[in-house]
Design an enzyme around this catalytic site. Sequence first.
Site, short mmCIF file in Angstrom:
data_model
loop_
_atom_site.label_atom_id
_atom_site.label_comp_id
_atom_site.label_asym_id
_atom_site.label_seq_id
_atom_site.Cartn_x
_atom_site.Cartn_y
_atom_site.Cartn_z
NE ARG A 48 4.67 1.82 -0.95
CZ ARG A 48 5.51 1.81 0.07
NH1 ARG A 48 6.69 2.38 -0.05
NH2 ARG A 48 5.19 1.25 1.21
CB CYS A 78 -0.87 0.04 1.24
SG CYS A 78 -1.94 -1.38 1.37
CG ASN A 131 1.61 0.23 4.17
OD1 ASN A 131 1.39 -0.97 4.04
ND2 ASN A 131 2.81 0.76 4.00
N GLY A 132 -0.47 -1.73 6.16
CA GLY A 132 -0.09 -2.65 7.23
C GLY A 132 -1.21 -3.66 7.47
CD1 TRP A 180 0.16 -5.55 -3.73
CD2 TRP A 180 0.12 -6.48 -1.69
NE1 TRP A 180 0.69 -6.80 -3.83
CE2 TRP A 180 0.68 -7.40 -2.60
CE3 TRP A 180 -0.01 -6.85 -0.36
CZ2 TRP A 180 1.12 -8.66 -2.21
CZ3 TRP A 180 0.43 -8.11 0.03
CH2 TRP A 180 0.98 -9.00 -0.90
CD GLU A 198 11.05 -10.50 -9.62
OE1 GLU A 198 10.42 -10.32 -8.58
OE2 GLU A 198 12.25 -10.21 -9.74
CD GLU A 204 18.20 -11.69 -8.74
OE1 GLU A 204 17.67 -12.30 -7.80
OE2 GLU A 204 17.81 -10.59 -9.14
CG HIS A 230 21.16 -35.39 -7.17
ND1 HIS A 230 21.51 -36.68 -6.83
CD2 HIS A 230 22.32 -34.71 -7.34
CE1 HIS A 230 22.84 -36.76 -6.77
NE2 HIS A 230 23.34 -35.58 -7.08
CE LYS A 266 12.11 -1.87 -6.05
NZ LYS A 266 12.92 -2.92 -6.71
CE LYS A 278 14.80 -9.89 -10.72
NZ LYS A 278 15.44 -9.53 -9.51
C1 F6R Z 1 12.84 -9.48 -6.72
C2 F6R Z 1 12.52 -8.55 -5.67
C3 F6R Z 1 12.12 -9.08 -4.32
C4 F6R Z 1 12.90 -8.33 -3.24
C5 F6R Z 1 12.43 -8.75 -1.84
C6 F6R Z 1 13.21 -8.08 -0.75
O1 F6R Z 1 13.17 -8.84 -7.89
O2 F6R Z 1 12.57 -7.37 -5.85
O3 F6R Z 1 12.35 -10.44 -4.24
O4 F6R Z 1 14.25 -8.58 -3.41
O5 F6R Z 1 11.07 -8.45 -1.70
O6 F6R Z 1 13.08 -6.69 -0.79
P1 F6R Z 1 14.11 -5.73 -0.11
O7 F6R Z 1 15.41 -5.92 -0.78
O8 F6R Z 1 13.54 -4.36 -0.32
O9 F6R Z 1 14.17 -6.11 1.34
#
Ligand code: F6R
Length: 613
Positions: free
Chosen positions: A27, A2, A99-100, A73, A493, A486, A509, A608, A490
């Site tokens: 976000r 949010c 937010n929360g 959100w 997502e 990673e 395995h 985000k 990427k």
């Molecule tokens: C992936 C991504 C998320 C963040 C995760 C942690 O691209 O962005 O997996 O890495 O939510 O977020 P932070 O780094 O802000 O604690």
Amino acid sequence: MCGIVGYIGNKQACEIILKGLKRLEYRGYDSAGVALLNGDLRVYKKQGKVLDLEESLNGKNIEGTIGMGHTRWATHGEPNDKNAHPHQSPTGDLSVIHNGIIENYATLKEGLLQRGHTFKSDTDTEVLIHLIEDIMKNANLSLQDAVRAALSQVVGAYAIVILSKNHPEHLIAARKGSPLVVGIGTDRGEFFLASDATPIVEYTNQVIYIKDGEIAIIENKELTIKTIDNVIQTPYIQELEMNLEQLEKGGYPHFMLKEIYEQPKSIFDSFRGRIDGRTGNINMRSVRDYQEKLSKVNRLILIGCGTSWHAGLVAEYLFEDLARVPVEVEYASEFRYRNPVIYPDDLIISISQSGETADTLAAMELAKQKGATVFGVCNVVGSSIPRLSHGGAYTHAGPEIGVASTKAFTAQVTVLTLYALAMAKQRETLSSSRIKQLVKEMEAIPKKVEQALKLNDKIYKIAELYKDAKNFLYLGRGYNFPVALEGALKLKEISYIHAEGYPAAEMKHGPIALIDEEMPVVVIATNNEHYEKLVSNIQEVKARKGKVIAIVTEGNTGLNELADHVIEVPETENCLSPIINTIPLQLLSYHIAVMRECNVDQPRNLAKSVTVE
Ligand code: F6R
């Protein structure tokens, strides 16, 4: 998660709020709403994007110099118009955005239902505004006192803003566990409120980060900050480092692509002033400040979530290999509930782009309670994680707006490399000449990343061939196993293609069962001691007709016959190779997602800044 925007001043609030909500879109959210105060209190809200809300406001009365806006959100209740914020009290005199998560909302709601309240939404937030009005009425308290009384009954996390029809010069905000920033406008009595500084930066660079358990009251053009127990606090005014240009796309079609291309600079910024290749010097303030403590550290525990956890995994190789310190890497969400064994001579390093991830914050708090020293490696200046840390380092990658983390990851790995080198120096686990060599090579990385970015056209063509794949497998070993994880994250997502990252030797395995002519397998096979073994893994994939996209070191033609596609990246030290090898994987995901017409910067269901657990 949010997003919150609030405004009080002499300007029309609605325009400022809508613009602010657009800045917070990154976000992640599913509905949006505004409340405006101008004699009466008007609330408009809608499922969908801020643009949908804006269109729905056509022809409506949007006058008012006090107001607040929200992007939701969904947690409690599906995303729809009625669950969107703001929510109102039974009389309609009060309105709240939140937010929360109010964890005990069911108990609070039960009490209110018994007292005759009826609810319009399924949210926990509506319960809170009912509770505040209920307390005002039944306990005959002022708005401020009722807000404090209600919040003292709340279990959970919140950043809230409240408007009251009967308090026309008034705006109340509070925080516990979810971020909230106050911007001090240039006109007297002008204030901005927001979840982070991005909606504020074009109006002012003077901000106050509200602390947990604090309430901000803006009344008669003055700001007062109090604790929930009514103790007045002296606010600490901070100057913002970010500028407006950093928040715009700068000619790129997406923030993600802009951020991928910013990496030569963001990596440079993350080591600028901290290393000197001529002398081999590494200058990390927290290492200086905690010199004695660090010399006695017996174990490092690296915590983070998602991409930040992957940076932690790369750092596990770095710290063990270079500084010979035992390392554990933990998902913050597991660590916080596991009753972990923590010794006073452990060093915890908490890794986070946003600095607001709820699980990471809770894990840090736990480690602190158990007596450990906690460092933060964080991108957002002034956010909660650095404020909770004993020491640490900012990554200085600049604002990252694309939900999928790119430049923040390479900056995290860079800063963690500097820590590993600093500890190697302190512990004398590497010779000075070797440290100097690695520091010099680190200085060369931005140029090499620039070179890797030139692979874009080639990667675009590969993306065209595999954009319709149902699955992807990513394989790597050693330092590049986390890079495989990673790369897979990427892709999944932003393109919604199922992807798995695996240590290459683990393929046989289990995952090898998935391989057929439909399966693209990305293998990170740059020069290192595992290269020959990786070639065997590629053979195994090809024997089952899988399609191999190999990332190799420039000049290596050894896989040209065997692999379906070969991407040559600049040569570097093995321990620095994750930074370079990540670049083609970011580009591959980006192009595939764009070709599949996915919303690259705001992928579905993702946020985000994950401020709820
Ligand atoms: C992936 C991504 C998320 C963040 C995760 C942690 O691209 O962005 O997996 O890495 O939510 O977020 P932070 O780094 O802000 O604690």
